[in-house]
Design an enzyme around this catalytic site. Structure first.
Site, PDB file in Angstrom:
ATOM      1  N   ASP A 216      -0.997  32.740  11.141  1.00  0.00           N
ATOM      2  CA  ASP A 216      -1.169  31.684  12.158  1.00  0.00           C
ATOM      3  C   ASP A 216      -2.155  32.156  13.232  1.00  0.00           C
ATOM      4  O   ASP A 216      -2.974  31.379  13.714  1.00  0.00           O
ATOM      5  CB  ASP A 216       0.179  31.265  12.776  1.00  0.00           C
ATOM      6  CG  ASP A 216       1.000  32.437  13.324  1.00  0.00           C
ATOM      7  OD1 ASP A 216       0.569  33.602  13.221  1.00  0.00           O
ATOM      8  OD2 ASP A 216       2.098  32.185  13.860  1.00  0.00           O
TER       9      ASP A 216
ATOM     10  N   HIS B 221      -0.178  32.402   5.215  1.00  0.00           N
ATOM     11  CA  HIS B 221       0.812  32.738   4.184  1.00  0.00           C
ATOM     12  C   HIS B 221       1.913  31.675   4.142  1.00  0.00           C
ATOM     13  O   HIS B 221       2.135  30.939   5.110  1.00  0.00           O
ATOM     14  CB  HIS B 221       1.420  34.121   4.462  1.00  0.00           C
ATOM     15  CG  HIS B 221       2.077  34.198   5.814  1.00  0.00           C
ATOM     16  ND1 HIS B 221       3.299  33.628   6.082  1.00  0.00           N
ATOM     17  CD2 HIS B 221       1.645  34.729   6.983  1.00  0.00           C
ATOM     18  CE1 HIS B 221       3.608  33.822   7.347  1.00  0.00           C
ATOM     19  NE2 HIS B 221       2.614  34.485   7.930  1.00  0.00           N
TER      20      HIS B 221
END
EC number: 3.1.3.-
Length: 474
Positions: A373, A91
């Site tokens: 991540d 994102h």
């Protein structure tokens, strides 16, 4: 003819040097870090600070949108045809997930407005198109999420305007290469030619929508369906893996022991805790680097109280420790064990999609996974890209499948991380040039890696995912 030859040589040299100059930071931003230098993926010994500079690394991580970057997506010898593309994104820029106790949280506006930087020419059109979206395009519970950020004071973890712009840019870049140049999808593309999946956070859904809008502006909502992925590892029905969890516990123990050894870090947390007047333990639990990165990425000064201010020196100590931790993580290989098992289901799913495409099937030619991540990191590690930087905001990892027009049964793959071709850094293709004159990495290499070599890399005698996950005596 001698003069002509000399001229051609000089021209070649000047082109060569201009290419090198493009690698070297040119314009220096107000924080002393060049905007050009942000785009580096694999550390470059020529142009990077010789000692890892924590502020430089942090600004790379922010990934502040600038002029369009050069990228290597879609590059292949002319007799290769692009067959399918699989995109994994983190994102975009978000508001912190944690608050530094007893401080005012950073005032960042998460509404999307044209007169604020960073801006993208499609921003207003994006908002207008999102307002037409319907719940029918989303698997539950995604249909209860807002389709774009809209709070005047950001909510925790909310995507910011910067995050939307980062992915509008990603989408536009991929559109120029994959649709305009390579005609990956026909003009009258259908719903089943896309595969869209996101975790259940508004920031991943909205990032996926921003990239999709940049890629297919004004797409027909009836052709869009986002699937919900409950797991950040995108492991779908194969999430139960006790050995993976054991690797993770050992990795977390390694992190803890490294932290205990760092007396400067402990002292820094102590100073910051005094400033905000809470016990050190409480401050550490609030993961202050998360909030401080937001201050840095948005150029907002660090918080102050009547006892003093959190400052850049505090930030540097914590960020330097993070970099040390990543370095030790690579050496100790526990995270690699976690990653090989953690990334196996999604890699297996990806090669299954690719295999169907090699058989001439026209479904799911463009797959988009909007993730975190903690999704990209294990995939990078499992692929053997241990030198790759930690996934910045709006990072993209792309798998391209190509067909040799001269030998239609032969297929190749390319792997790109933030626009850089890392195919020949992967463990399954790093020796390719020693063994083969072919310019591209054979698809079979990736298949063999996922079906067999990932388990070999774990040691032990397991030859499949289930056995590797349930190995006794690990």
């Amino acid at each position: 003819s001698n003069l002509k030859h000399l001229f051609m040589c000089l021209l070649a040299i000047s082109i060569y040097f201009s290419a090198i100059v493009h690698l070297i930071p040119v314009s220096t931003a107000k924080n002393g870090v060049s905007s050009k230098s942000r785009k580096r993926i694999m550390p470059d010994p020529v142009t990077e600070p010789p000692v890892t500079d924590p502020v430089y690394e942090a600004l790379l991580y922010c990934n502040i949108p600038s002029v369009a970057e050069r990228s290597m997506e879609g590059h292949a010898p002319h007799h290769f045809k692009l067959v399918s593309v699989h995109v994994f994104i983190r994102h975009g820029d978000r508001y912190p997930l944690y608050v530094i106790p007893k401080t005012k949280r950073p005032e960042i506006d998460c509404t999307l407005v044209a007169n604020r930087k960073p801006y993208h020419p499609k921003l207003e059109a994006f908002v207008s198109h999102m307002s037409k979206g319907s719940g029918a395009s989303f698997e539950s519970p995604l249909n209860s999420l807002p389709l774009y950020p809209n709070h005047p004071l950001c909510e925790m973890g909310e995507l910011t305007q910067t995050g939307v712009v980062q992915h509008l840019q990603n989408g536009q870049l991929l559109r120029d290469i994959y649709l305009k140049k390579h005609k990956l999808l026909p003009n009258d593309w259908s719903a089943d030619q896309l595969y869209l999946e996101t975790t259940g956070k508004s920031r991943t859904l909205q990032s996926g929508l921003a990239l999709l809008y940049g890629f297919l502006p004004d797409f027909d909502w009836k052709k869009i369906y986002f699937r919900h992925q409950p797991s950040a590892l995108f492991c779908s029905g194969s999430c139960y893996c006790p050995v993976r969890n054991q690797y993770l516990e050992k990795e977390q123990r390694r992190q803890y022991l490294l932290r205990l050894k760092n007396s400067q870090l402990e002292k820094t947390y102590g100073e910051m805790a005094k400033i905000v007047d809470v016990p050190t333990k409480q401050l550490r639990a609030a993961n202050p680097i998360d909030s401080m990165l937001c201050h840095l990425c948005h150029n907002v000064s660090f918080p102050c109280t009547r006892n003093g201010c959190v400052d850049m020196e505090h930030f540097k100590v914590i960020k330097t420790h993070q970099i040390e931790d990543e370095r030790e993580r690579r050496e100790k290989k526990l995270y690699l064990g976690y990653s090989l098992l953690g990334a196996h289901p999604i890699l297996n799913q990806t090669i299954s999609r690719m295999q169907r495409a090699t058989e001439g099937r026209k479904e799911e030619l463009f797959a988009l996974y909007s993730a975190h991540d903690v999704t990209l990191s294990p995939v990078l590690s499992a692929l053997g890209l241990s030198e790759a930087r930690f996934p910045r905001f709006a990072a993209r990892l792309i798998f391209e499948l190509w067909q040799d027009r001269e030998k239609p049964n032969e297929h190749s793959v390319r792997i790109l991380y933030n626009g850089v071709d890392v195919t020949f850094h992967t463990s399954f293709c790093q020796d390719h040039h020693k063994r083969s004159p072919k310019p591209m990495c054979p698809f079979e290499n990736l298949v063999r890696f996922v079906k067999r070599d990932m388990f070999v890399a774990l040691g032990g005698s397991s030859t499949n995912y289930y056995d590797a996950c349930h190995r006794e005596g690990f």
